[in-house]
Design a protein around this motif. Structure first.
Motif, PDB file in Angstrom:
ATOM      1  N   VAL A 172      75.194 -31.930 -28.687  1.00 34.35           N
ATOM      2  CA  VAL A 172      75.087 -30.561 -29.197  1.00 34.35           C
ATOM      3  C   VAL A 172      73.601 -30.215 -29.222  1.00 34.35           C
ATOM      4  CG1 VAL A 172      77.162 -30.801 -30.603  1.00 34.35           C
ATOM      5  CG2 VAL A 172      74.935 -31.266 -31.622  1.00 34.35           C
ATOM      6  N   GLY A 173      73.324 -28.942 -29.258  1.00 37.99           N
ATOM      7  CA  GLY A 173      71.919 -28.539 -29.291  1.00 37.99           C
ATOM      8  C   GLY A 173      71.745 -27.060 -29.070  1.00 37.99           C
ATOM      9  N   ILE A 174      70.596 -26.704 -28.504  1.00 36.48           N
ATOM     10  CA  ILE A 174      70.218 -25.310 -28.307  1.00 36.48           C
ATOM     11  C   ILE A 174      70.502 -24.916 -26.857  1.00 36.48           C
ATOM     12  CG2 ILE A 174      68.355 -23.626 -28.481  1.00 36.48           C
ATOM     13  CD1 ILE A 174      69.086 -25.008 -31.131  1.00 36.48           C
ATOM     14  N   ALA A 175      71.322 -23.871 -26.685  1.00 38.51           N
ATOM     15  CA  ALA A 175      71.633 -23.385 -25.337  1.00 38.51           C
ATOM     16  C   ALA A 175      70.699 -22.250 -24.911  1.00 38.51           C
ATOM     17  CB  ALA A 175      73.086 -22.918 -25.267  1.00 38.51           C
ATOM     18  N   ARG A 176      70.304 -21.418 -25.862  1.00 34.89           N
ATOM     19  CA  ARG A 176      69.418 -20.304 -25.542  1.00 34.89           C
ATOM     20  C   ARG A 176      68.605 -19.949 -26.786  1.00 34.89           C
ATOM     21  NH1 ARG A 176      70.303 -17.108 -21.111  1.00 34.89           N
ATOM     22  NH2 ARG A 176      69.348 -15.340 -22.176  1.00 34.89           N
ATOM     23  N   THR A 177      67.516 -19.247 -26.583  1.00 45.00           N
ATOM     24  CA  THR A 177      66.721 -18.728 -27.693  1.00 45.00           C
ATOM     25  C   THR A 177      66.409 -17.253 -27.447  1.00 45.00           C
ATOM     26  OG1 THR A 177      64.624 -19.339 -26.667  1.00 45.00           O
ATOM     27  CG2 THR A 177      65.629 -20.968 -28.121  1.00 45.00           C
ATOM     28  N   GLY A 178      66.124 -16.554 -28.526  1.00 41.43           N
ATOM     29  CA  GLY A 178      65.705 -15.156 -28.421  1.00 41.43           C
ATOM     30  C   GLY A 178      64.779 -14.839 -29.580  1.00 41.43           C
ATOM     31  N   VAL A 179      63.850 -13.958 -29.382  1.00 40.52           N
ATOM     32  CA  VAL A 179      62.938 -13.581 -30.461  1.00 40.52           C
ATOM     33  C   VAL A 179      62.694 -12.085 -30.419  1.00 40.52           C
ATOM     34  CG1 VAL A 179      61.768 -15.812 -30.317  1.00 40.52           C
ATOM     35  CG2 VAL A 179      60.767 -13.825 -29.205  1.00 40.52           C
ATOM     36  N   TYR A 180      62.218 -11.573 -31.542  1.00 48.06           N
ATOM     37  CA  TYR A 180      61.778 -10.185 -31.597  1.00 48.06           C
ATOM     38  C   TYR A 180      60.606 -10.081 -32.574  1.00 48.06           C
ATOM     39  CZ  TYR A 180      61.386  -5.237 -32.362  1.00 48.06           C
ATOM     40  OH  TYR A 180      60.876  -3.964 -32.457  1.00 48.06           O
ATOM     41  N   ILE A 181      59.491  -9.573 -32.084  1.00 48.82           N
ATOM     42  CA  ILE A 181      58.304  -9.339 -32.906  1.00 48.82           C
ATOM     43  C   ILE A 181      58.010  -7.846 -32.866  1.00 48.82           C
ATOM     44  CG2 ILE A 181      55.860  -9.871 -33.248  1.00 48.82           C
ATOM     45  CD1 ILE A 181      56.365 -12.452 -31.594  1.00 48.82           C
ATOM     46  N   PRO A 182      57.923  -7.183 -34.027  1.00 44.41           N
ATOM     47  CA  PRO A 182      57.643  -5.738 -34.029  1.00 44.41           C
ATOM     48  C   PRO A 182      56.370  -5.413 -33.254  1.00 44.41           C
ATOM     49  CG  PRO A 182      58.271  -6.461 -36.222  1.00 44.41           C
ATOM     50  CD  PRO A 182      58.096  -7.711 -35.397  1.00 44.41           C
ATOM     51  N   SER A 183      56.338  -4.195 -32.737  1.00 39.06           N
ATOM     52  CA  SER A 183      55.196  -3.794 -31.909  1.00 39.06           C
ATOM     53  C   SER A 183      53.914  -3.627 -32.717  1.00 39.06           C
ATOM     54  CB  SER A 183      55.509  -2.482 -31.183  1.00 39.06           C
ATOM     55  OG  SER A 183      56.596  -2.641 -30.303  1.00 39.06           O
ATOM     56  N   TYR A 184      54.024  -3.114 -33.950  1.00 38.76           N
ATOM     57  CA  TYR A 184      52.812  -2.844 -34.728  1.00 38.76           C
ATOM     58  C   TYR A 184      52.111  -4.139 -35.137  1.00 38.76           C
ATOM     59  CZ  TYR A 184      53.197   2.212 -35.395  1.00 38.76           C
ATOM     60  OH  TYR A 184      53.223   3.562 -35.202  1.00 38.76           O
ATOM     61  N   ARG A 185      50.789  -4.162 -34.958  1.00 38.81           N
ATOM     62  CA  ARG A 185      49.939  -5.278 -35.401  1.00 38.81           C
ATOM     63  C   ARG A 185      48.784  -4.712 -36.230  1.00 38.81           C
ATOM     64  NH1 ARG A 185      51.681  -8.702 -31.284  1.00 38.81           N
ATOM     65  NH2 ARG A 185      53.849  -8.038 -31.084  1.00 38.81           N
ATOM     66  N   MET A 186      48.521  -5.339 -37.349  1.00 40.07           N
ATOM     67  CA  MET A 186      47.427  -4.908 -38.217  1.00 40.07           C
ATOM     68  C   MET A 186      46.427  -6.043 -38.374  1.00 40.07           C
ATOM     69  SD  MET A 186      47.529  -3.441 -42.117  1.00 40.07           S
ATOM     70  CE  MET A 186      47.478  -1.724 -41.592  1.00 40.07           C
TER      71      MET A 186
END
Length: 477
Positions: free
Chosen positions: A3-17
Motif C-alpha cells: 500500500v502507499g501513495i498513488a498520486r499527489t496534488g497540491v494547491y498554494i494560493p496565488s497571493y504572497r506577502m
C-alpha cells in the motif's frame, strides 16, 4: 500486499506577502522570506478541494472509496467539511467521509487512517486532503511564519509512486500551543520550553523509533521530510540525529510558510517531485506528539514528475503589499460595510441544485451532443426534452468569450469584479465571476481554468460555487 501513495496534488494560493511588509506595519524586525495568503474567496475547504481535484485529475473518480479531510481551521465548527469536499470533487454518493482536526498532526493522522484502511482491505482507494489557514497574534512571529495551502494524496494498493514500508508514532501531552473553544489565536508557552520539550523531543523520538523499527540508519534515508513551525526547527533536529544537510527536504518556509495540517503532505509531494526510484523518504510531522512514515519510491514516480505541480504552484505568485488588506482578508479588520450580495439563499435549493452548484455538472444532450450549464431540461439546439446525461465540467479549460469589469461591485477591500462568459473547446459557455486576476490583463481569448471558491456568506452559512481564474498558460508559465 503493498500500500502507499498513488498520486499527489497540491494547491498554494496565488497571493504572497513578504514578511517585511507585516513587520513594517508593527515597526519590528522582519523574518526572512514571504508567506502565502488565501484570497477573500478562499478558505481551508476551497484549498482542500483544489488539492483533491489536482490529485484526482485524469483518474477514475468513481473508484475512490473514501475522502478524509484534515484541518485545524475548518470553515464550520459543526458541519462536515469532508462531505462537502467530496461533492465538490465529484466523488460518488457512497463515498465514506471523515473529518480530522484539533492538531497540526491531523494531516498525518488522516494519512495513517487511510493507509490502515487500504491495508486492511476496508477501502481500495482513499483521498486524504489537508488544508489550513492558520492565524498568529498580530505582531507575533507566528503571524509572519504562518502560510495557507492545501495538499492531497491518493492512498491505494496499485499504481504506487511510493510504497509504505513502516510507521511509528509517539504521544506527548504538553501545553506548548493551544487554542480554547472561543479563541481566535493560539496561545503559546515559553519558546525554549515549547521547542525543547515539545517539537524537538517528539520529532527526535519518533524518527529514532522509526529507524529502529525499520533497521535503518540516517545515511540510508534519501530524503528527510520534516514538517516545521519555524525556520530552523527541522534542520536542528536533523543535525542532532546525524542526517546530512542535503538529505533534508526544503520545508518551503521561505515561500509558503507553516501551513499546519497541510504541511506534511505538501512537503511529501515536493519530495516526490525530485525523488528517484529506490529512494527512501522519511516523513515526520508534529502536534502533541509525532507521526513518522517510511516510503520507498517506485519507477512510477517518473511519470508523475512530468506534472511538477508543486513547482508550478510556487511559480504562480502574485504580490500582496498591503498589510491592511491582509487583515481584512482574514476577517481581523472590518472595512466599510457593504457586501455585493443582498439576497439570502435557500438551504433546500442549495441541496437540490448541488450537481450544478457544487459538482459543476452540465447537461449533455443525447440527441445532438450540445452541453449546457447550468443543467437544462430543454436542449437549446435540438429542443429535445429530458434527454440528456450529466457530465463533469470542472476538469475542462476554457477561454474568455466576453467580459465586463465593474470597479465598484465587490467588497470595499476588494472592489473590482470581473463578470465573465467563457467558452470551452466543445463550445460550452459558462457565466462565472473571475478570481485571482489583474484587471489590466483580462482580455477576450484569455485561457482560464475553473476553481471552487466562496461566493458570499448569507443565511448563516457559506455559499460556494465555481469561478474561473487565469490559467497557468495565461501567466507566462
Amino acid at each position: 500486499m503493498n500500500v502507499g501513495i498513488a498520486r499527489t496534488g497540491v494547491y498554494i494560493p496565488s497571493y504572497r506577502m513578504k514578511r517585511e511588509t507585516i513587520a513594517k506595519a508593527w515597526e519590528r524586525p522582519a523574518l526572512k522570506g514571504e508567506r502565502s495568503v488565501a484570497n477573500t474567496d478562499e478558505d481551508s475547504l476551497t484549498l482542500a478541494v483544489a488539492a483533491a481535484v489536482s490529485c484526482l485529475r485524469g483518474t477514475q473518480r468513481e473508484t475512490v472509496d473514501a475522502l478524509l479531510f484534515a484541518s485545524t481551521t475548518p470553515p464550520y465548527a459543526e458541519k462536515s467539511s469532508a462531505g462537502l469536499a467530496a461533492v465538490a470533487a465529484d466523488l460518488k454518493d457512497t463515498v465514506h467521509t471523515a473529518d480530522f482536526g484539533a492538531s497540526a498532526r491531523a494531516g498525518t493522522s488522516a494519512l495513517k487512517a487511510a493507509l490502515d484502511a487500504v491495508a486492511a482491505g476496508t477501502n481500495d482507494r482513499v483521498v486524504v486532503t489537508a488544508a489550513d489557514c492558520p492565524l498568529g497574534y498580530p505582531k507575533s512571529d507566528q503571524e509572519q511564519l504562518a502560510g495557507d495551502a492545501g495538499a492531497a494524496v491518493l492512498v491505494a494498493a496499485e499504481d504506487l509512486v511510493a510504497v509504505y514500508r513502516a510507521g511509528y508514532s509517539v504521544n506527548n501531552e504538553i501545553l506548548d500551543s493551544w487554542r480554547n473553544a472561543d479563541d481566535r489565536f493560539p496561545h503559546t508557552a515559553e519558546g525554549r520550553f515549547a521547542k525543547d520539550k515539545g517539537y524537538s523531543r517528539a520529532m527526535s523520538d519518533v524518527i529514532d523509533g522509526l529507524l529502529s523499527r525499520a533497521g535503518l540508519v540516517p545515511e540510508q534515508i534519501s530524503k528527510l521530510v520534516l514538517a516545521s513551525p519555524g525556520l530552523r526547527d527541522g534542520s536542528q533536529v536533523a543535525k542532532r540525529l546525524g542526517f546530512a544537510p542535503e538529505r533534508l527536504v526544503d520545508p518551503l518556509m521561505m515561500q509558503v510558510g507553516y501551513c499546519a495540517a497541510a504541511q506534511p503532505l505538501l512537503l511529501l509531494a515536493s519530495a516526490l517531485e525530485t525523488a528517484r526510484p529506490g529512494d527512501l523518504i522519511l516523513l515526520a510531522s508534529y502536534g502533541y506528539g509525532a507521526d513518522a512514515f517510511l516510503f520507498e519510491v517506485t519507477e512510477a514516480v517518473l511519470e508523475q514528475q512530468k506534472d511538477a505541480v508543486v513547482a508550478r504552484n510556487l511559480a504562480r505568485g502574485r504580490p500582496l503589499d498591503s498589510y491592511s488588506r491582509f487583515l481584512s482578508f482574514r476577517g481581523l479588520l472590518e472595512t466599510q460595510p457593504g457586501e455585493p450580495f443582498r439576497t439570502f439563499p435557500s438551504t433546500s435549493a442549495y441541496w437540490r441544485d448541488q450537481a450544478s452548484l457544487l459538482r459543476l455538472h452540465g447537461s449533455k444532450c443525447y440527441r445532438c451532443g450540445t452541453t449546457t450549464t447550468p443543467t437544462n431540461r430543454i436542449c437549446p439546439t435540438c429542443r429535445s426534452k429530458d434527454d440528456f446525461e450529466l457530465v463533469r465540467l470542472s476538469d475542462r479549460t476554457a477561454r474568455v468569450f466576453t467580459y465586463s469589469i465593474d470597479r465598484l461591485a465587490g467588497r470595499s477591500d476588494d472592489p473590482v469584479v470581473v463578470q465573465t462568459v467563457c467558452e470551452d473547446d466543445e463550445k460550452t459557455r459558462y457565466y462565472m465571476l473571475m478570481t485571482d486576476f489583474d484587471a489590466e490583463d483580462v482580455k477576450v481569448g484569455m485561457p482560464v481554468e475553473f476553481t471552487f471558491r466562496k461566493i458570499y456568506e448569507g443565511g448563516n452559512y457559506i455559499n460556494y460555487y465555481w469561478k474561473c481564474r487565469p490559467a497557468a498558460s495565461a501567466e507566462g508559465e
